[in-house]
Design a protein around this motif. Structure first.
Motif, PDB file in Angstrom:
ATOM      1  N   HIS A   1      -3.546   3.721  -1.826  1.00 30.58           N
ATOM      2  CA  HIS A   1      -3.397   2.346  -1.130  1.00 30.58           C
ATOM      3  C   HIS A   1      -4.490   1.682  -1.016  1.00 30.58           C
ATOM      4  CE1 HIS A   1       1.113   1.642  -1.097  1.00 30.58           C
ATOM      5  NE2 HIS A   1       1.123   2.964  -0.615  1.00 30.58           N
ATOM      6  N   LYS A   2      -5.646   2.418  -0.640  1.00 27.62           N
ATOM      7  CA  LYS A   2      -6.793   1.902  -0.061  1.00 27.62           C
ATOM      8  C   LYS A   2      -7.413   1.444  -1.388  1.00 27.62           C
ATOM      9  CE  LYS A   2     -11.195   2.311   2.507  1.00 27.62           C
ATOM     10  NZ  LYS A   2     -12.005   1.965   1.606  1.00 27.62           N
TER      11      LYS A   2
ATOM     12  N   LEU B   1      -2.463   5.043  -9.781  1.00 23.89           N
ATOM     13  CA  LEU B   1      -2.190   3.681  -9.585  1.00 23.89           C
ATOM     14  C   LEU B   1      -1.904   2.875 -10.725  1.00 23.89           C
ATOM     15  CD1 LEU B   1      -3.048   1.037  -8.048  1.00 23.89           C
ATOM     16  CD2 LEU B   1      -5.356   1.582  -8.418  1.00 23.89           C
ATOM     17  N   LEU B   2      -0.801   2.147 -10.803  1.00 24.97           N
ATOM     18  CA  LEU B   2      -0.369   1.192 -11.842  1.00 24.97           C
ATOM     19  C   LEU B   2      -0.262  -0.144 -11.275  1.00 24.97           C
ATOM     20  CD1 LEU B   2       2.791   3.364 -12.379  1.00 24.97           C
ATOM     21  CD2 LEU B   2       0.849   3.678 -13.556  1.00 24.97           C
TER      22      LEU B   2
ATOM     23  N   THR C   1       7.361   6.785  -4.681  1.00 26.16           N
ATOM     24  CA  THR C   1       6.969   5.532  -5.325  1.00 26.16           C
ATOM     25  C   THR C   1       6.973   4.515  -4.461  1.00 26.16           C
ATOM     26  OG1 THR C   1       8.038   5.904  -7.299  1.00 26.16           O
ATOM     27  CG2 THR C   1       7.318   3.639  -7.052  1.00 26.16           C
ATOM     28  N   GLU C   2       5.539   3.723  -4.149  1.00 25.72           N
ATOM     29  CA  GLU C   2       5.376   2.696  -3.066  1.00 25.72           C
ATOM     30  C   GLU C   2       4.634   1.545  -3.732  1.00 25.72           C
ATOM     31  OE1 GLU C   2       4.782   5.257   1.000  1.00 25.72           O
ATOM     32  OE2 GLU C   2       2.938   5.194  -0.474  1.00 25.72           O
ATOM     33  N   MET C   3       4.886   0.422  -3.228  1.00 26.59           N
ATOM     34  CA  MET C   3       4.418  -0.958  -3.965  1.00 26.59           C
ATOM     35  C   MET C   3       3.591  -1.721  -3.162  1.00 26.59           C
ATOM     36  SD  MET C   3       6.746  -3.485  -6.053  1.00 26.59           S
ATOM     37  CE  MET C   3       8.222  -3.654  -4.512  1.00 26.59           C
ATOM     38  N   GLN C   4       2.650  -2.504  -3.560  1.00 31.19           N
ATOM     39  CA  GLN C   4       1.918  -3.452  -3.063  1.00 31.19           C
ATOM     40  C   GLN C   4       2.402  -4.966  -3.799  1.00 31.19           C
ATOM     41  OE1 GLN C   4      -2.338  -2.853  -2.971  1.00 31.19           O
ATOM     42  NE2 GLN C   4      -2.019  -1.021  -1.715  1.00 31.19           N
TER      43      GLN C   4
ATOM     44  N   VAL D   1       1.639  -0.495  -8.061  1.00 32.17           N
ATOM     45  CA  VAL D   1       2.559   0.505  -7.675  1.00 32.17           C
ATOM     46  C   VAL D   1       2.025   1.857  -7.483  1.00 32.17           C
ATOM     47  CG1 VAL D   1       4.567   1.830  -8.653  1.00 32.17           C
ATOM     48  CG2 VAL D   1       4.336  -0.652  -9.122  1.00 32.17           C
ATOM     49  N   ILE D   2       1.945   2.580  -6.601  1.00 28.39           N
ATOM     50  CA  ILE D   2       1.453   3.788  -6.055  1.00 28.39           C
ATOM     51  C   ILE D   2       2.394   5.021  -6.340  1.00 28.39           C
ATOM     52  CG2 ILE D   2      -0.035   5.230  -4.529  1.00 28.39           C
ATOM     53  CD1 ILE D   2      -1.258   2.456  -5.158  1.00 28.39           C
TER      54      ILE D   2
END
Length: 334
Positions: free
Chosen positions: A104-105, A146-147, A199-202, A211-212
């Protein structure tokens, strides 16, 4: 953390030495192939030795690789990669609370698509619904990818399903172990969990920034090394095959399959990914209990929507859409 040039250079060095097999490779040849001085070659050789590689050096003959440790360092992964996007940058950490946090960082700092963050150990590995993922040192694959897809946020859950397909195919290609998918994101072998996905998203309201995708794969754990409460419900590739595996081989195989499916998803859409996912899933056609935060729902799993939502048909024919739940298979098939 390995970041970039040095890890990539040592990866190329490992690749050249590996391709040479039992033959010696001269320092001059390595210098020419890598585009660096012979002194720089020697320094990289010494760094590899510190990392557990055994290399023989003989005057006027050169270098020969004798032993490759089971490591997930940037150089070891880079030496095996044949992809163009996935793994273009590899960040290795010996120990982190969670690769998701590092990813994320890096995403916020502008890291490129395809960046992989891999750790030898996670002290607070993240599972679904805030659960902790058991990820001890030196035994499994704990990594985040990282996508940066150009898709609206509502399509991001499709990437969890794509990930499951890529991980299953990568595992089978590298080890011969065949896994199955339990909705939404567990991978099982003979009913026991071997891998999980988070799956997590910014995002902004209308577009995805990043998308992480976090993946944990049990590779070389022995049954006795698993906590007692996991021994009956978890397994590893080594347990299933009776032999350990090089974790970097498994990871690079997964990344290769990931790149294939991701490119297809971006250019052709989700339909083929969904059909492949359903072919690998074990839930469909079976009577299940879906335990949600609102309560339990009972019925037959019929499939998934394009958004990855589980379609549940109740006994009275009513269709329910399950967005998040723990799934249990009902023994009663009447």
């Amino acid at each position: 953390m390995d970041k970039g040039a040095d890890g990539s250079m040592r990866g190329k060095l490992i690749q050249v030495l590996t391709e040479a097999g039992n033959e010696f490779t001269s320092g001059q040849y390595l210098s020419e192939q890598l585009g660096i001085s012979r002194t720089a070659v020697w320094k990289h050789i010494e760094e590899l030795r510190k990392s557990g590689y055994e290399l023989e050096a003989v005057p006027r003959k050169g270098y020969r690789l004798l032993f490759t440790p089971d490591t997930v360092s940037a150089e070891e992964i880079s030496s095996r990669l044949t992809t163009s996007i996935m793994g273009a940058q590899v960040h290795y950490e010996k120990s982190v609370p969670s690769t998701q946090e590092v990813a994320h960082k890096l995403a916020r700092d502008g890291a490129a698509e395809g960046t992989v963050i891999v750790a030898d150990e996670q002290t607070k590995g993240k599972g679904r619904l805030g659960r902790e993922w058991f990820s001890p040192p030196g035994t499994g694959l704990w990594f985040s990818l990282l996508l940066r897809p150009d898709i609206p946020p509502q399509q991001a859950p499709q990437l969890t399903l794509l990930t499951a397909v890529a991980v299953i195919e990568g595992i089978e290609e590298a080890t011969g172990v065949k896994a199955e998918i339990k909705w939404p994101n567990d991978l099982l072998v003979q009913g026991r969990k071997i891998a999980g996905i988070l799956t997590e998203m910014q995002s902004e309201p209308d577009r995805v920034q990043a998308v992480i995708v976090g993946v944990g794969i049990n590779v070389n754990q022995e049954k006795s090394s698993l906590p007692e409460d996991l021994q009956s419900i978890a397994t590893s590739l080594a347990i299933e095959k009776g032999t350990p595996f090089h974790r970097a081989d498994v990871l690079t195989s997964v990344l290769k399959r990931y790149e294939y499916w991701y490119q297809h998803f971006l250019h052709e859409g989700f339909d083929r990914v969904r059909r492949r996912w359903e072919a690998l899933a074990i839930s469909f056609g079976q009577k299940i209990t879906a335990r949600t935060v609102q309560g339990a729902e009972y019925g037959t799993a019929k499939g998934i929507t394009d958004d990855g939502v589980l379609i549940l048909e109740k006994e009275d024919g009513e269709i329910k859409y399950i967005y998040s739940a723990d799934i249990e298979f009902n023994n009663d098939t009447n």
